[in-house]
Scaffold this active site. Structure first.
Site, mmCIF file in Angstrom:
data_model
loop_
_atom_site.group_PDB
_atom_site.id
_atom_site.type_symbol
_atom_site.label_atom_id
_atom_site.label_comp_id
_atom_site.label_asym_id
_atom_site.label_seq_id
_atom_site.Cartn_x
_atom_site.Cartn_y
_atom_site.Cartn_z
ATOM 1 N N LYS A 245 -26.766 -35.948 -17.008
ATOM 2 C CA LYS A 245 -27.950 -35.136 -16.399
ATOM 3 C C LYS A 245 -27.131 -33.629 -17.403
ATOM 4 C CE LYS A 245 -31.707 -38.325 -16.643
ATOM 5 N NZ LYS A 245 -31.764 -38.116 -16.931
ATOM 6 N N GLU B 120 -44.568 -42.906 -21.872
ATOM 7 C CA GLU B 120 -43.927 -43.774 -23.062
ATOM 8 C C GLU B 120 -44.888 -45.701 -23.114
ATOM 9 O OE1 GLU B 120 -39.428 -44.002 -22.260
ATOM 10 O OE2 GLU B 120 -40.216 -46.011 -21.690
ATOM 11 N N CYS C 276 -30.219 -46.041 -11.445
ATOM 12 C CA CYS C 276 -29.686 -44.413 -11.229
ATOM 13 C C CYS C 276 -29.466 -44.572 -9.910
ATOM 14 C CB CYS C 276 -31.134 -43.890 -11.317
ATOM 15 S SG CYS C 276 -31.933 -43.581 -13.257
ATOM 16 N N GLU D 289 -26.823 -33.674 -20.722
ATOM 17 C CA GLU D 289 -28.205 -34.204 -21.831
ATOM 18 C C GLU D 289 -28.441 -31.993 -21.057
ATOM 19 O OE1 GLU D 289 -31.408 -35.678 -19.372
ATOM 20 O OE2 GLU D 289 -32.186 -36.793 -20.859
ATOM 21 N N GLU E 179 -31.312 -29.986 -28.080
ATOM 22 C CA GLU E 179 -33.032 -30.229 -28.617
ATOM 23 C C GLU E 179 -33.610 -29.997 -27.167
ATOM 24 O OE1 GLU E 179 -30.273 -32.390 -28.526
ATOM 25 O OE2 GLU E 179 -29.615 -33.004 -30.380
ATOM 26 N N CYS F 273 -34.924 -42.498 -20.675
ATOM 27 C CA CYS F 273 -34.752 -41.650 -19.694
ATOM 28 C C CYS F 273 -33.190 -41.904 -19.183
ATOM 29 C CB CYS F 273 -35.588 -42.406 -18.335
ATOM 30 S SG CYS F 273 -37.166 -43.253 -18.933
ATOM 31 N N GLU G 19 -47.027 -44.954 -26.151
ATOM 32 C CA GLU G 19 -45.746 -45.022 -27.438
ATOM 33 C C GLU G 19 -46.062 -45.997 -27.606
ATOM 34 O OE1 GLU G 19 -41.867 -43.018 -27.048
ATOM 35 O OE2 GLU G 19 -41.360 -43.206 -28.832
ATOM 36 N N SER H 20 -37.139 -44.624 -27.855
ATOM 37 C CA SER H 20 -38.873 -43.601 -27.311
ATOM 38 C C SER H 20 -37.961 -42.478 -27.035
ATOM 39 C CB SER H 20 -38.505 -43.887 -25.746
ATOM 40 O OG SER H 20 -40.218 -42.857 -25.585
#
Lengths: 596, 388
Positions: free
Chosen positions: A369, A284, A526, A372, A377, A310, A287, A330
């Site tokens: 999560k 990142e 988190c 996710e 993907e 994230c 990037e 990102s």
């Protein structure tokens, strides 16, 4: 709050509090506890459960202590017969509408209604069972959240959470009277609405009406399957949350005990999401620098500010509400997903395993999560990269199920290959942490020197303010990055999606300009995630944050690029950040989603 | 206790003061304090049922330091057994507008809203037409005040003032916590006078006829007259304006059918008065206050069915937000049904009465608080009809 002081008496004891204080707060000052259900410190006042009623002398009506402000000369009784009778009635009424088969409830033992029922000796089944005939269906459509209306007490904490903290409003009150319920847009299943799976509603639900979907049994099955090699990764916030479930006060770091417990549970390898947090920083950070170079040197059209990716709740929020800004995200996968992709490729290779025999489990402070991990993907290893996601709470439950005396466990270290981490990775667990970790590395890449903050602690990006901003002047660049000489890097941080929404509106409108934005879906980051121990409030989140920063300070390595295993993976497997292999395994793309 | 005889009055619907713009014009030549003091002096209490002194409400709102204030007319007449506001709006709506305009002048509000219950939408066209005319006329008269109509969706709870504000703001109609009261934070969080249809007409009429004429009527606690919606077992069902302070007995003499065994005063949320108490029950604030609904029952009626109907109504119309009301209503209903079927002993009624009393003190708003009125008065006076 006003400076004007109001004098009143509570249970005949005088007390003086600032104007605007509620009776509840005033009573707390005198150490009188008044029971509450719909009240939550993080949320606006509702005053609708009525369990906190108190008697005001001379008044016909009882007052809801959470909602009623103090007044001069007030005389309040918090424990009169009239008060106790009304509270008992409220509790009995709630129970009569509630599917009270507590033994079959996930929240058994951690339920505010259950506690109150016990406290008030409600055990006579006074009223008629209203629940049985209502034919509630349980919404299991979401991979993250189960919504069980039969356990709902309509306190509306979830509705307020979704609207006030998260700005999402996936949950709302529908119908009236005996049909009133907490529902979604047109009563669509949870999977089909704007729900970001953040789980903040779960953290505030006083009963078992909203819980995470558990995958504990599937994980036990995998552990007990001799043909499978089960690796587990643990997110940074888990190590400072888990203790709360197993008998510690908030803010206790239990990293070493947690690793021991995971080994005792039978996982084949206990590894650290922090490893891929460090890797995320490499990808990142590169990037970001690449985008800046494209914008400043090559004069290419490139999406800035760049935004962190994230937090899967944040990603889905962006997909629903700000699809115009998806290019700004990102392309990095979250550390969990990077880990999953590497577990079945790099790790398997190193261990001489076939990717298909590796089961990857992650322990997360997060319910999103779970969603996710199931995104289409997220299969770049050729398999589903992460098979099962358990919350901090579920891990606590597994440890209890296994009969492990957690508090007496010795400490142990993570296993190797993807088990090494730095302080930079640990602070991913707190709001502002990804930003701080990225700055520690990016600044050093660009200047060859550490960030100019005492002890590497970039304090301006820390804290609990909803939206924070900071800027760092870049001076003394190495030749390769000389185009950044003298540039001021402007960054912003938001946590809690309602704050993110404000920030995104400003970005959309062009009223602010930043280079880099960190967003975490959950208040506090988190550490306040939807999978963390219940209860949560500001004070608890603050203690967890302090634990996170203490863990960072105690680590020998505190910059992601110094992680030796990260250096090794680039050398042996990935090549370089943003390289071909990284692109395949560690990066992803996003898709616009409908609002309804 | 003063006890008036039944007397018909003609203030609300009278034809001698139809030019309501003149009432407003006359009012705005006076100082707001004068008008408000007149209202306080008149003893006018809100005609919606709760009976808060109207003049004080205006005074409190006027005294609030806020650049923006509102006048809201509660035309969400939803109490079972009331239909008086519909008649007022149908025949003398401009008198309501006049009351609102005078209020706007007194408290310094520039905007007024009339919140009309969804079931009265058939009046919208006519009301809007006369409102357009009215707005234009008061503008011409130099008063900077504009009234708009808003239609509700037909939820009973939206007649509760704070739920009405929520609905008017486009949100779900659920009551707010009090304090703050509307005089401090009402519509859009601004100081607001909210009165019902009939109350606004009386404020205009007190301006028109003077305080003295109003004070001639009624008793010390219940000044003036009010409009009653009379229904049930009566040969004279309809709308009547009567002087306050008469006993139920007086009332039944005029409107009963000779076989009246009970009168429900104040609609479903009011009290049920049995025959034996007709004589010593006054209709007014010293006895049983009422928003105007009077339902008469003769001996052919089952009071169990009456109560069950009311409870079904409340069970459905509770907003569902607070526990005592949402669940309490369901338990009272299921409870009397269970007693009737013999599934619970008659003594269970005592438990239900205790529950009703908790609802009365612990519910968030007037809806939940008032369910105890019909419940306890019917259970106490017609126990055998409930059980057997």
């Amino acid at each position: 709050m006003s400076n004007y002081m109001v004098n009143l008496k509570i249970n005949n004891i005088p007390v003086s509090v600032p104007e605007g204080t509620t009776i509840l707060e005033a009573a707390k000052k005198l150490n009188f506890r008044i029971p509450t259900l719909c009240y939550h410190e993080d949320l606006s006042v509702a005053g609708n459960c009525r369990v906190c009623v108190v008697e005001q002398q001379g008044a016909r009506l009882l007052q809801a202590a959470c909602a009623a402000p103090v007044a001069e000369g007030m005389e309040i009784l918090t424990n009169s017969n009239k008060v106790r009778q009304a509270r008992k009635h409220v509790i009995e009424l709630l129970l009569s509408e509630h599917r009270a088969d507590c033994t079959e409830c996930y929240k058994n033992g951690n339920c505010e209604l259950q506690d109150l029922a016990h406290e008030y000796g409600v055990n006579q089944h006074m009223f008629i069972d209203l629940n049985r005939k209502k034919n509630y269906t349980i919404d299991r459509s979401s991979p993250s959240i189960i919504k069980d209306d039969s356990r709902c007490i309509r306190c509306q904490r979830c509705v307020r959470t979704c609207e006030e903290l998260q700005g999402v409003s996936a949950l709302a009150v529908a119908y009236k009277g005996d049909h009133q319920k907490i529902s979604t847009f047109f009563e669509h299943p949870m999977f089909e609405v704007v729900c970001t799976n953040c789980g903040q509603c779960i953290n505030r639900c006083p009963t078992g009406a909203l819980i995470e979907k558990t995958y504990i049994d599937e994980v036990w099955d995998a552990i007990n399957d001799p043909t499978k090699h089960v690796v587990v990764q643990t997110a940074p916030a888990v190590r400072i949350g888990l203790g709360e479930i197993l008998g510690y006060e908030p803010g206790e770091r239990v990293t070493g005990k947690m690793v021991t417990a995971l080994k005792l549970l039978g996982f084949d390898s206990v590894l650290d999401t922090d490893f891929t947090a460090d890797l995320t920083i490499m990808e990142e950070g590169t990037e970001l620098l690449t985008r800046l170079k494209k914008a400043l040197v090559d004069k290419e059209q490139v999406a800035l500010p760049m935004m962190t990716s994230c937090s899967p709740g944040w990603i889905k929020f962006q997909e629903h509400l700000f699809p115009n800004l998806l290019d700004n995200l990102s392309t990095c996968k979250s550390p969990q997903q990077m880990f999953g992709a590497l577990a079945k490729t790099y790790y398997a290779q190193k261990k001489g395993l076939n990717g298909k025999d590796v089961v990857s489990v992650s322990i997360m402070p997060c319910t999103a999560k779970k969603f996710e991990a199931g995104r289409p993907e997220m299969r770049s290893s050729g398999f589903q990269d992460v098979d099962y996601v358990l919350t901090t709470r579920e891990l606590g439950m597994m440890i209890k199920q296994a009969g492990i005396d957690f508090m007496r466990l010795p400490d142990s270290h993570y296993d190797s290959i993807m088990g090494e981490s730095t302080g930079a990775a640990v602070i991913f667990g707190a709001t502002g942490g990804v930003m701080e970790a990225a700055l520690r590395t990016a600044y050093e890449i660009v200047t060859g020197r550490p960030v100019p903050f005492q002890n590497l602690n970039i304090t301006p990006v820390r804290g609990m303010e909803g939206v924070r901003e900071a800027s760092i002047k870049i001076e003394g660049c190495v030749p390769e990055w000389s185009f950044l000489e003298g540039a001021v890097l402007k960054v912003a941080i938001a946590h809690g999606l309602a704050n993110a929404k404000k920030l995104m509106k400003a970005v959309s409108d062009g009223t602010v300009s930043y280079h880099f934005i960190e967003v975490m879906a959950c208040p506090g980051g988190c550490l306040g995630g939807g999978g963390q121990p219940i209860p949560t409030n500001k004070e608890i989140r603050q203690k967890r944050a302090e634990a996170i920063y203490a863990e960072d300070e105690g680590m020998p390595l505190r910059k992601s690029h110094e992680n030796p295993e990260v250096q090794l993976i680039y050398q042996d497997f990935l090549g370089k950040p943003l390289g071909h292999k990284s692109h395949d395994l560690l990066h992803t793309h996003y898709k616009p989603r409908k609002r309804y | 206790m003063e006890n008036k005889l039944l007397k018909k009055v003609d203030l609300i619907f009278c034809k001698t003061c139809q030019d309501d713009i003149e009432v407003v014009k006359k009012a705005i030549t006076r100082h707001p304090d004068e008008i408000i003091n007149d209202l306080i002096d008149s003893g006018l209490k809100g005609r919606g049922g709760a009976g808060f002194p109207t003049g004080l409400k205006w005074k409190f709102t006027k005294n609030q330091d806020s650049a923006v204030k509102y006048v809201v007319c509660n035309a969400d007449e939803g109490e079972p057994g009331t239909f008086k506001d519909r008649e007022i709006l149908d025949t003398v709506a401009t008198k309501v507008f006049a009351g609102m305009a005078i209020c706007g002048y007194c408290i310094g509000a520039k905007e007024g809203y009339m919140y009309l219950r969804g079931e009265y939408n058939f009046l919208l066209k006519k009301l809007n037409a006369s409102l357009d005319e009215f707005n234009a006329k008061i503008k011409a008269a130099g008063l900077d005040f504009h009234i708009q109509l808003r239609s509700g969706s037909g939820a009973y709870i939206c007649g509760e003032e704070s739920a009405l504000f929520e609905s008017l703001e486009g949100k779900r109609g659920e009551p707010r916590n009090k304090p703050p009261y509307p005089t401090v934070a009402g519509f859009m969080g601004k100081p607001t006078v909210i009165n019902n249809v009939e109350t606004f007409v009386y404020t205009a009429m007190i301006n028109h006829f003077g305080v003295a004429k109003f004070k001639e009527l009624g008793t010390t606690d219940s000044r003036g007259s009010k409009v009653f919606s009379i229904s049930g077992d009566t040969p004279k069902a309809g709308i009547y304006e009567l002087e306050l302070g008469m006993s139920v007995d007086e009332f039944v003499k005029e409107f009963g059918d000779g076989d009246t065994k009970a009168v429900q005063v104040g609609g479903a949320s009011g009290h049920c008065v049995p025959r034996k108490k007709f004589n010593d029950t006054i209709i007014g604030f010293e006895g049983i206050p009422t928003g105007g609904s009077m339902m008469l029952f003769n001996s052919s009626r089952s009071m169990y069915n009456v109560l069950k109907d009311y409870l079904e109504f409340f069970t459905e119309e509770s907003c569902g937000q607070c526990t005592p009301c949402r669940v309490g209503c369901q338990q009272l209903l299921k409870g009397i049904e269970a007693v009737k079927r013999g599934e619970r002993p008659a003594s269970y009624l005592e438990e239900l009465k205790k529950l009703a009393l908790s609802m009365k003190v612990a519910a968030k708003c007037g809806l939940g608080q008032s369910v105890a009125n019909p419940f306890i008065s019917i259970i106490d006076n017609f126990k055998e009809e409930i059980i057997y």
